[in-house]
Enzyme design. Structure first.
Site, mmCIF file in Angstrom:
data_model
loop_
_atom_site.group_PDB
_atom_site.id
_atom_site.type_symbol
_atom_site.label_atom_id
_atom_site.label_comp_id
_atom_site.label_asym_id
_atom_site.label_seq_id
_atom_site.Cartn_x
_atom_site.Cartn_y
_atom_site.Cartn_z
ATOM 1 N N ARG A 11 -18.532 24.583 -0.831
ATOM 2 C CA ARG A 11 -17.673 24.993 -1.938
ATOM 3 C C ARG A 11 -17.893 26.462 -2.310
ATOM 4 N NH1 ARG A 11 -17.184 21.183 -7.168
ATOM 5 N NH2 ARG A 11 -16.192 22.587 -8.634
ATOM 6 N N ASP A 22 -20.869 26.558 -10.296
ATOM 7 C CA ASP A 22 -20.373 25.210 -10.018
ATOM 8 C C ASP A 22 -19.988 25.058 -8.552
ATOM 9 O OD1 ASP A 22 -19.773 22.619 -10.537
ATOM 10 O OD2 ASP A 22 -18.169 22.996 -11.958
ATOM 11 N N SER A 51 -22.336 9.843 -9.232
ATOM 12 C CA SER A 51 -21.458 10.866 -9.805
ATOM 13 C C SER A 51 -21.710 10.994 -11.298
ATOM 14 C CB SER A 51 -19.991 10.476 -9.594
ATOM 15 O OG SER A 51 -19.723 10.204 -8.240
#
Lengths: 264, 507
Positions: free
Chosen positions: B308, B281, B168
C-alpha cells in the site's frame, strides 16, 4: 466538491473504503447511539467531576487512566458498571467516590459512550471546518506574495484584486489551504475527439475511460464515442494547478496560505 | 493434471478431503500461493470475447464483497452475517445461514473449507463452523472482543489440520494477531501477536509498553502458505496512533510487515518491513504472492507484494532476504532504502499541524494476481496521488484520537491496472482507468478484473481488451473460475449480484 474527486484513488488509501461508501452498512459494538443531548449535558458532569484526572477528552492523564481504552467502560453497554464504580470510587488507587444523582449519572454515561464511539469512528478523513487557524498560519505572507507573482506563475490566470479579492474570508482556513492548491473546477473539462475519418468533435467532457467517451457537444447534444477507435484530447481547466503541485515545497504552501489568508 | 497448476509440493496437503477434481476453486485465492492463477484453458484469447451470462444470484443483502469458493459443484458465498451455498452450475440457492450480530460490517471476504465444514468470521469477531451440506451450525468461538472494535472480515487459511485466523478492526488502538484454531473443536492452538510484548524481540522498536499495547498491526488480508517450508506468510497493518508517529518513535515492529510464521509452532521465523515507522496508514496487509522462478539466473522460492506504500517487494521466502524493491508510482516521502531493502521514511514528510504536501502511490485489499507464464504480477493501483496531511494533536502534542491526523485529498493521480515484471520490478504495461477490483489470471493467457466500470477479460501479455461486460459497475469482489459439467465458468460480483459467465453452447 472536493469529495467528488475521491474515487478509486482514495480507495487505494482507505478514505471511502473505510468510511463513506459503507457508512450506512456499518454497525458498531454498541446497541444504540447515546442521546447526543444527554451526552452534551454529561460533558459538564464529566468536566466538573472527572476531567481533572481523566483528561478533558477522557483519554487520561498522569493522574488517571484513559477511559476510552477502559475495559469497564467498553463492556458496559447499559452503564451500570460505570455507575457502580463512580459511586464507590477505587479505594487505594486515588479515585474518590462521586455520589451523582441518577439523572446526572445517566448523562455521564451517555457522554462516555458518545466520546468512545466518536473516537472509534474516526477514520481517514478530511480535517474539520473548525481546524484552528493558528495551526496553519506558520508561513510568511510576503514570501507567499513573491511566490504568487513570481515562481508560482499564479498571476497568469488570477488577480488578488479580481477573482481572488477577499479570498481569505471566503473559506474556512483549512479548506482555503486545500482549495488554493486544488480548487473546485468552475468550468467543465473539455474534450476533442478525433474520429477514424479524421473528423474532430469537441464538447464538454462527461465521461472518459478506456472504452467510452461521453460529451455534450456545442449543440447541447450528448454524444458517445468508442474510445478504442478514436483519439481523445482532454483539456482540464485545473491542469495548471496539477502541474504546480510537484513544484511546491511545504514552506511555499504555508507561505502561500499566509498570503492568501491575508487577503481579507 | 494438477488441480491449481501449482508447484507440485502444494498438492500433497490441499486442505480438502474430497476427491480432488481439476478446476475447483477451494480457497479464497484459489490455492496457497495467492497467485489467483487457474490452470483452466477452455476460455482462451480467441473465444473470451463470446462470454455470455450463464446465471446470476442476487441474495438481496447488500454489496457482495465476498469471493466464493467452489467445491464439488457448490459455491459458498458471504456477506457479513450471511453464508449461502449456491449450485455452481445454475446459481440456485441450496441453503442460507444467517447469524445477526453487532460489530463492524464493512465486508466479509469469504469462507474456508476443511473436510465437510465451512468456516467464516463475523462482525462480532466469532469464528463459526457450519456443515457444508446443510449450513447447520456446528460450533462458534470468539476470536477477539467486539467491544474493542475487533471484527472478522476474512476467512481462515486452512493449513494442514489448523485454521489460521487473522483479525480486523483497529479503531480502539488494539493490537493484531494470528491464531491457529482446531477445525474440529474451535480451540486455539497457538497465537502469534503481531506486536511483541514488552521485553520480547522487536519491542526495542517501541518507546514503551503502553505504546506497544496499543500498537495496531491488524492481520486483515489473507496470507499464503508454503508446505515445503511449512511457513505461513502474512502482511500486517499499520501502527497506532495512525498518523502521529511522535507517540511511537522507532520502526514499530511488526507493524507494516511481511512475516513468516512456522505453521506448527506459531513462532516468527523472519520478517521484512515494507514501511518502517509508518505515519500514513500504508499498511502491508496486501496479498503475499508466492512465486517459484528464476531470479538473476538462479531458481528460487520467492514472495512478492505490491504494498500500500507504492513499492513492489520481492523477497526470498525461505530466508526473508530482500531481492528487489521498486516503487510502482511516484512518492515524496521516502529517502531511499535501508540495507534490508526497506524504504526509509523522510521525517520531514510526516503529517504536521500546518499541513504536509504528500505524494503517494499504492494499492489496497483488492487482490492482485501472478501469471507464471508471463512472469507478470498484476495489480490495480493508484499512482501519484496528492494530499495535504495534518497532525491533529492536542496542546501537549498528544494524539486526539486513534487516527492522530487528517488528510485532505488534492487529486492529481491516476488509477491503473499495472503489469509488473517480477524480476525487475518494472511496469511492463498498464491499463488506465483501473477499478478497486480483484484480479484472476488463467493458463490460457487471460486476466480478468474490472476496468473503466466494466468487467473485462484482457490479454495477459499486453493488456489488450478481449472481452468487456457492462454489469452496472466494477467488480466488488475478486473473479474466480472453475470447470463444471465440461464448462468453464467465470464468476464475479457486481454490487449486490453474483454473475456467472460461460462460452455459448455450440450450435
Amino acid at each position: 466538491m472536493l469529495w467528488r474527486r475521491i474515487t478509486f484513488l482514495q480507495l487505494a488509501f482507505g478514505a471511502l473504503g473505510l468510511f463513506g461508501q459503507n457508512a450506512n452498512s456499518r454497525w458498531w459494538a454498541w446497541p444504540a447511539n447515546p442521546d447526543p443531548q444527554a451526552a452534551e449535558r454529561g460533558k459538564s458532569v464529566f468536566t466538573a467531576h472527572c476531567a481533572g484526572c481523566h483528561g478533558a477528552k477522557a483519554t487520561g492523564t498522569a493522574k488517571g487512566p484513559n477511559l476510552i481504552r477502559s475495559r469497564i467502560v467498553r463492556k458496559d453497554v447499559d452503564g451500570s458498571a460505570t455507575a457502580a464504580l463512580v459511586r464507590t470510587g477505587v479505594p487505594g488507587k486515588g479515585m474518590p467516590p462521586v455520589p451523582l444523582a441518577d439523572p446526572e449519572m445517566k448523562e455521564l454515561v451517555a457522554f462516555l459512550q458518545w466520546t468512545l464511539q466518536k473516537y472509534d469512528r474516526v477514520s481517514f478523513g478530511v480535517p474539520a471546518e473548525t481546524y484552528p487557524l493558528e495551526r496553519l498560519l506558520t508561513g510568511n505572507a510576503e514570501a507567499g506574495k513573491a511566490f504568487f507573482s513570481g515562481a508560482g506563475g499564479c498571476t497568469s490566470c488570477h488577480s488578488v484584486t479580481g477573482d481572488l479579492a477577499g479570498i481569505g474570508r471566503k473559506y474556512a482556513p483549512v479548506f482555503l489551504q486545500s482549495r488554493f492548491l486544488m480548487p473546485r473546477a468552475t468550468k467543465p473539462k473539455t474534450v476533442t475527439v478525433t474520429l477514424p475519418s479524421g473528423e474532430k468533435v469537441s464538447g464538454e467532457l462527461r465521461t472518459i475511460n478506456n472504452y467510452d467517451i461521453v460529451m455534450k457537444d456545442s449543440a447541447g447534444q450528448t454524444r458517445t464515442f468508442d474510445a478504442q477507435t478514436t483519439k481523445a484530447e482532454v483539456q482540464d481547466p485545473l491542469a495548471g494547478h496539477i502541474a504546480l503541485l510537484p513544484k511546491y515545497t511545504d514552506a511555499q504552501v504555508h507561505n502561500m496560505f499566509a498570503y492568501l489568508w491575508s487577503l481579507q | 493434471m494438477t488441480r491449481f497448476g501449482v508447484i507440485a509440493g502444494f498438492l500433497a496437503i490441499v486442505p480438502l478431503a474430497q476427491t480432488q477434481s481439476p478446476g475447483e476453486w477451494p480457497t479464497l485465492n484459489g490455492d496457497y500461493s495467492s497467485r489467483r492463477h487457474s490452470p483452466l484453458t477452455q476460455i482462451n484469447k480467441s473465444n473470451v470475447g463470446q462470454l455470455t451470462q450463464a446465471w446470476k444470484f442476487r441474495p438481496n443483502a447488500g454489496v457482495i464483497k465476498g469471493t466464493p469458493l467452489m467445491v464439488n459443484g457448490v459455491l459458498y458465498l458471504t456477506v457479513p452475517d450471511h453464508v449461502w451455498a449456491v449450485d455452481a452450475a445454475t446459481g440456485r440457492e441450496l441453503w442460507h445461514f444467517n447469524r445477526p450480530s453487532r460489530g463492524d460490517r464493512i465486508a466479509n471476504r469469504g469462507v474456508a473449507m476443511y473436510k465437510k465444514w465451512i468456516y467464516f468470521g463475523t462482525p462480532d469477531a466469532f469464528l463459526v463452523c457450519l456443515r457444508a451440506d446443510t449450513g447447520e451450525k456446528v460450533w462458534e468461538a470468539p476470536m477477539a472482543d467486539v467491544h474493542f472494535g475487533y471484527y472478522m472480515s476474512l476467512p481462515p487459511l486452512v493449513v494442514k489440520d489448523k485454521l489460521i485466523v487473522g483479525i480486523s478492526g483497529d479503531a480502539a488502538d488494539v493490537t493484531g494477531f494470528l491464531k491457529a484454531v482446531d477445525p474440529v473443536t474451535g480451540n486455539v492452538l497457538w497465537t502469534w501477536n503481531s506486536v511483541p510484548k514488552w521485553g520480547e524481540p522487536g519491542s526495542e522498536t517501541w518507546p514503551s509498553a503502553e505504546a506497544l499495547a496499543h500498537g495496531g498491526a491488524m492481520t486483515w488480508v489473507q496470507g499464503s502458505y508454503d508446505p515445503d517450508l511449512n511457513l505461513i506468510y502474512w502482511g500486517t497493518g499499520n501502527p497506532h496512533p495512525v498518523m502521529n508517529g511522535a507517540e511511537r518513535p522507532g520502526a514499530n515492529l511488526y507493524t507494516c510487515s511481511i512475516v513468516a510464521i512456522n505453521a506448527d509452532t506459531g513462532k516468527l521465523v523472519w520478517y521484512f518491513q515494507p514501511s518502517p515507522h509508518d505515519t500514513y496508514d500504508r499498511d502491508a496487509t496486501e496479498s503475499v504472492v508466492l512465486i517459484d522462478g528464476v531470479f538473476r539466473g538462479r531458481q528460487r522460492k520467492m514472495l512478492a507484494q505490491a504494498s500500500r506504500n507504492g513499492y513492489f517487494f520481492l523477497l526470498d521466502r525461505k530466508t526473508g532476504e530482500h531481492l528487489r524493491t521498486t516503487p510502482f508510482g511516484p512518492q515524496n516521502w521516502s529517502l531511499g532504502l535501508n540495507r534490508r531493502g526497506e524504504p526509509i521514511p523522510d521525517p520531514k514528510k510526516d503529517p504536521r499541524p500546518d499541513g504536509t504536501l504528500f505524494l503517494g502511490s499504492g494499492t489496497n485489499w483488492y487482490t492482485p494476481a501472478f501469471n507464471p507464464a508471463t512472469g507478470l504480477f498484476y495489480v490495480n493501483a493508484a499512482q501519484g496521488v496528492w494530499s495535504l496531511t495534518y497532525l491533529s494533536a492536542g496542546i501537549e502534542g498528544e494524539p486526539e484520537d486513534h487516527q492522530g491526523g487528517r488528510e485532505a485529498p488534492l487529486g492529481g493521480g491516476e488509477s491503473s491496472l499495472l503489469a509488473i515484471d517480477y524480476q525487475t520490478g518494472g511496469v511492463r504495461w498498464k491499463l488506465g482507468y483501473g477499478n478497486a477490483a480483484g484480479i484472476l489470471t488463467t493458463a490460457s493467457g487471460l486476466v480478468f478484473t474490472a476496468n473503466s466500470g466494466y468487467l473485462v477479460g484482457l490479454d495477459a501479455e499486453n493488456g489488450k481488451t478481449l472481452w468487456k461486460q457492462n454489469a452496472g459497475g466494477p467488480a466488488s469482489n475478486a473473479p474466480i473460475t472453475y470447470q463444471l459439467g465440461g464448462k468453464q465458468f467465470v464468476v464475479v460480483s457486481v454490487r449486490d449480484t453474483l454473475y456467472a459467465f460461460v462460452l455459448p453452447a455450440k450450435p
